[in-house]
Design an enzyme around this catalytic site. Structure first.
Site, PDB file in Angstrom:
ATOM      1  N   HIS A 229      -6.666  -5.168  -1.673  1.00 44.60           N
ATOM      2  CA  HIS A 229      -7.457  -5.272  -2.903  1.00 44.60           C
ATOM      3  C   HIS A 229      -6.466  -5.172  -4.063  1.00 44.60           C
ATOM      4  O   HIS A 229      -5.447  -4.486  -3.939  1.00 44.60           O
ATOM      5  CB  HIS A 229      -8.401  -4.091  -3.107  1.00 44.60           C
ATOM      6  CG  HIS A 229      -9.383  -3.813  -2.016  1.00 44.60           C
ATOM      7  ND1 HIS A 229      -9.047  -3.167  -0.864  1.00 44.60           N
ATOM      8  CD2 HIS A 229     -10.711  -4.062  -1.937  1.00 44.60           C
ATOM      9  CE1 HIS A 229     -10.144  -3.029  -0.108  1.00 44.60           C
ATOM     10  NE2 HIS A 229     -11.160  -3.570  -0.735  1.00 44.60           N
TER      11      HIS A 229
ATOM     12  N   ASP B 299      -5.190  -1.717  -4.753  1.00 50.77           N
ATOM     13  CA  ASP B 299      -4.381  -1.069  -3.714  1.00 50.77           C
ATOM     14  C   ASP B 299      -2.895  -1.177  -4.028  1.00 50.77           C
ATOM     15  O   ASP B 299      -2.121  -0.287  -3.681  1.00 50.77           O
ATOM     16  CB  ASP B 299      -4.570  -1.727  -2.331  1.00 50.77           C
ATOM     17  CG  ASP B 299      -6.003  -1.731  -1.864  1.00 50.77           C
ATOM     18  OD1 ASP B 299      -6.748  -0.832  -2.258  1.00 50.77           O
ATOM     19  OD2 ASP B 299      -6.356  -2.649  -1.096  1.00 50.77           O
TER      20      ASP B 299
END
Ligand code: XUL
Ligand code: CO
Length: 436
Positions: free
Chosen positions: A98, A101
């Site tokens: 993501h 992240d």
């Protein structure tokens, strides 16, 4: 700097007692016409592996992750290095992330987008140096408080616009990093109570958002596969992407089928009251099996525990569906799985990936043998043979209606059924697992 004191994990065969070796995953071994690694297409999840800290609702993080003492872009880069080192040790060819992240949000949207660009440069270099590829990427539209009422289904149009900016950037990055897929998991796309919810508008808006993503991908020439990841609950009580059947009817209503396939997660399937195989099978017969989030839940618990998958029945029947599907590419098997809070040491990451990879490799071997021998196919063909001849054939070919069928039934009301032989089939499956 090296984080893991392990050179590489190698295949040593089923007889090995070495905890740092594969017992079944022999990446170049040819199974059903191609190397294991091409069937399995394993991927590392960035969030659980590198970003998570092992916190739960009752306590703070426990994971020992040496890079976490850093901050900002320095932390982001060390995390990436650690991840690529781990993938190289394990021989994992793909990863998934993501946006948040890889690097934390900046002070404002512009700064966030700039940080993402900087990290995309960095990841691009690591991909070039190692040959590791991006299986899929996505945008986190659920963690920050601004998504409290949803993302594309928020009651607040400013949130919808903010999400568009994030997904726009991530599609550009997906293109640049050669992502083979782009995932939409509807984090907070759902509701808690109809007392405050316009469900019809929320669903219309979700469809509008997805259509805009498809249009923008076409505009910039991103050709990766779009995936929706069904989940029935958690975080919201009613998630709009409940399961494959729900997502399919949504896509068909808004003429979005044809643009999206499914990313099936085992633990989401079981939360929906289905087996993992049910969801994969439903996808397969509807030609929408896109990719897999390989994990497992705990049947004693009612939430998404995201455990490393070690259940051989599930992996066998999953690989059985994958083989029958003609493979999973351009999708793969992403370990959307985290170590337990008590497994906090760095080397637990290596043990848990070995556990998941070996389990799926063994599942592949068993599934291949089952298919070669046509175990279930032959049984099922015989079970449904009444539809290949006589009145059954006429039904299938659309040659009869209620008048003809009633006439037939009146002359034939001594119906003879046969056993479904479930226990026999289960023991045959067991024997294949023991012996394959
Ligand atoms: C949440 C989940 C996500 C998606 C990507 O349950 O599975 O990690 O896979 O957003
Ligand atoms: Co997932």
């Amino acid at each position: 700097m090296s984080y893991f004191n392990v050179e590489s994990v190698k295949y040593e065969g089923a007889g090995s007692n070495n905890p740092l070796a594969f017992k079944y995953y022999n990446k170049d071994q040819v199974v059903a016409g191609k190397p294991m690694k091409e069937h399995l297409r394993f991927a590392m999840s960035y969030w659980h592996t590198l970003a998570a800290e092992g916190a739960d609702p009752f306590g703070v993080g426990t994971y020992e992750r040496p890079w976490n003492k850093l901050d900002g872009i320095e932390l982001a880069k060390e995390k990436a290095k650690a991840g690529f080192e781990l993938m190289q040790i394990l021989g994992i060819d793909y990863y998934c992330f993501h946006d948040v992240d890889v690097v934390a949000e900046g002070a404002n949207l512009q700064e966030t987008l700039n940080n993402l660009d900087e990290m995309a440069d960095y990841l691009e270099n690591l991909q070039k140096e190692t040959g590791i590829k991006l299986l899929w990427t996505t945008s986190n539209m659920f963690s920050h408080p601004r998504f409290v009422h949803g993302a594309a289904t928020s009651c607040n149009a400013d949130v919808f616009a903010f999400c568009a900016a994030k997904v726009k950037k991530m599609l550009e990055i997906a293109k640049r990093l050669g992502a083979e897929n782009y995932v939409f998991w509807g984090g907070r796309e759902g509701y808690e109570t109809l007392l405050n919810t316009n469900m019809e508008l929320e669903l219309d808006n979700l469809a509008r958002f997805l259509k805009m993503a498809v249009d923008y991908a076409q505009e910039i020439g991103f050709t990766g596969q779009f995936l929706i990841e069904p989940k029935p609950k958690e975080p919201t009580k009613h998630q709009y992407d409940f399961d494959t059947a729900t997502v399919l009817s949504f896509l068909r209503k808004y003429n979005l089928d044809g643009y999206f396939k499914m990313n099936i997660e085992a633990n989401h399937a079981t939360l929906a009251g289905h087996t993992f195989q049910h969801e994969l099978h439903t996808c397969r017969i509807n030609k929408v099996l896109g990719s897999i989030d390989a994990n497992q839940g705990d049947m004693m618990l009612g939430w998404d525990t995201d455990q490393f998958p070690t259940n051989i029945y599930d992996s066998t029947l999953a690989m059985y569906e994958v083989l029958k599907n003609g493979g999973i590419a351009p999708g793969g098997l992403n370990f959307d799985a985290k170590v337990r809070r008590g497994s906090f040491q760095l080397d637990d990451l290596i043990y848990s990936y070995i556990a998941g990879m070996d389990n799926f490799a063994k599942g592949l071997l068993v599934a291949d043998k089952l298919l070669q021998d046509g175990v279930f196919e032959n049984f099922i063909d015989t079970r449904y043979r009444s539809f290949t001849e006589g009145i059954g054939k006429d039904i299938v070919e659309g040659k009869v209606g209620f008048n003809e069928l009633a006439e037939y039934a009146l002359k034939n009301d001594e119906i003879i059924n046969e056993s479904g032989r479930q226990e026999l089939l289960e023991t045959i499956l067991n024997n294949y697992i023991y012996n394959a």
